[in-house]
Design an enzyme around this catalytic site. Structure first.
Site: not given
Ligand code: IMP
Length: 425
Positions: A40-41, A222, A297, A301
């Protein structure tokens, strides 16, 4: 020419969207290389706030070509939603957004499998964004996935049905209840939207662009501590978020990488489960969450908040060969009398300054150095009026990490960005 790479150095949400948008005018091409709609940028300008999930953050600049690279996983439903939102703002992404034919698709059943897998894990869940990221990458590495190039094949529906059937069997094993009919029509609508875009061999496009002396920025999603290999496994995402991911996720060679720009917050946050050594489960953590508006974003959460962790930052800088740092959200710390920075850990009775393999195997206590807070409203700050206490904080980080902090950001707007080394010029 070489491609610069922009990466998050913590657990994501460092503010990559804002920085790409600020430095974008210097580049001809911005390319996303991994992740998907879990990202979420957030971009803010002219009083407008916009969150991008799949589309590169250069999309608001008409002269920039934006590429969704082969390393990204695409949910057509999210893609269509993002396109419609951009069009509402008067942006026409059809002109300057290209998609790699090699990028994999997230199917509706990938999202269901993500939910089923998390539910089955119970308390041990990853805390996934439930966007189907893990299952889509599993099908990619398992050699079962569907790619953007497949959507033009007359057999596409047959391939889709074949893979979906397999997923249905897995969902039955999980005893997971669902209604696929709820999701499929909008997913196929999204496929039709994708077909209206240029789907290309983006690795060729980018390598040709080098030859034409075009400037390229690879935009990470990420953060490094969520990397599938180097993050706090298994509490990670399913792609390589470190610099090497830009090579595999775009098809560009390691020797074509120029600057590696690493972004970190002046403190730390994490959303989802997993170890977080400097987490503050107290009033200070709550104050950081409030001041920094630390809510996801993508999922909304609340983010877990804590002090800056230098052993973790150093680790991320080392793995990616970061050449310059950007420090975000210093303004969030402005009310604090004292600011702490973790310089070492006490790990099983031993003082260490690196991130160990398993943060939870032995007792781990962060060891802190205290800094005097700057207690100044940074809204009116200019590059020449950086408070001495903030400058001191930055210098300490530079000394410890041995990489210069070239930009500091003290607010969400494009204008709240200060250049310490002339890189924006
Ligand atoms: P997933 O990539 O949605 O499977 O999430 C795996 C882990 O990475 C979880 O702890 C998510 O909250 C975290 N995560 C995934 N994408 C983001 C991001 O863009 N920002 C922060 N945390 C992320």
């Amino acid at each position: 020419m070489k491609a610069d790479v922009l990466l998050g150095l913590q657990w994501g949400d460092e503010g990559k969207g804002k920085i790409v948008d600020v430095i974008a005018p210097k580049y001809d091409i911005i390319a996303r290389f991994q992740g998907g709609p879990n990202a979420g940028h957030t971009l803010e300008f002219n009083g407008l706030k916009h969150v991008l999930h799949l589309i590169p953050s250069g999309i608001f600049h008409e002269h920039i070509i934006n590429i969704i690279g082969n390393g990204v996983v695409i949910d057509p439903m999210v893609f269509k939603r993002e396109i419609l939102a951009l069009e509402k703002l008067g942006v026409n992404p059809r002109k300057n957004l290209f998609i790699s034919k090699r990028a994999h698709l997230i199917l509706p059943t990938h999202r269901l499998l993500d939910a089923a897998s998390e539910a089955a894990k119970g308390k041990e869940k990853i805390g996934s964004t439930l966007r189907g990221i893990g299952p889509a990458y599993m099908d990619k590495t398992g050699r079962n996935g569907l790619r953007i190039g497949d959507i033009f094949s007359p057999d596409f529906k047959k391939k889709y049905d074949f893979l979906t059937e397999k997923h249905k069997q897995l969902l039955a094993l999980y005893n997971f209840q669902y209604d696929l009919k709820e999701h499929e029509p909008s997913w196929f609508d999204g496929i039709e939207t994708i077909k209206q875009f240029k789907c290309i061999e983006s690795e060729k496009y980018l390598n040709d662009a080098f030859a034409e002396k075009k400037t390229i920025l690879a935009e990470g999603a990420q953060g490094s501590l969520l990397d599938i290999d180097f993050g706090s496994y298994p509490f990670v995402t399913s792609s390589n978020t470190v610099c090497a991911g830009a090579c595999t996720g775009l098809g560009i060679a390691p020797n074509s990488i120029g600057k590696v720009i690493g972004i970190f917050k002046a403190y730390c946050t994490r959303v989802g489960s997993g170890p977080f050594p400097t987490e503050l489960n107290d009033a200070t953590g709550e104050a950081l969450r409030k001041a920094g508006n630390e809510f996801g974003s993508t999922t909304g959460r609340p983010r877990r908040c804590g002090w800056l962790d230098l052993p973790a930052l150093r680790y991320a800088v080392t793995i990616s060969g970061v050449t310059e740092l950007i420090m975000m959200k210093a303004d969030v710390l402005s009310d604090l009398d004292t600011i702490k920075v973790c310089t070492h850990y006490n790990y099983n009775g031993e003082k260490i300054d690196f991130l160990p393999y398993d943060l939870t195997a032995f007792p781990l206590t962060p060891l802190y150095k205290d800094f005097k807070g700057w207690k100044t409203n940074l809204q009116k700050m200019s590059a020449d009026t950086i408070p001495a206490a903030l400058e001191n904080y930055i210098r300490f980080i530079e000394q410890e990490i041995k990489v210069p902090v070239s930009i500091i950001s003290v607010g969400p707007d494009r204008t709240q960005t200060f250049d310490r080394s002339g890189v924006l010029v």
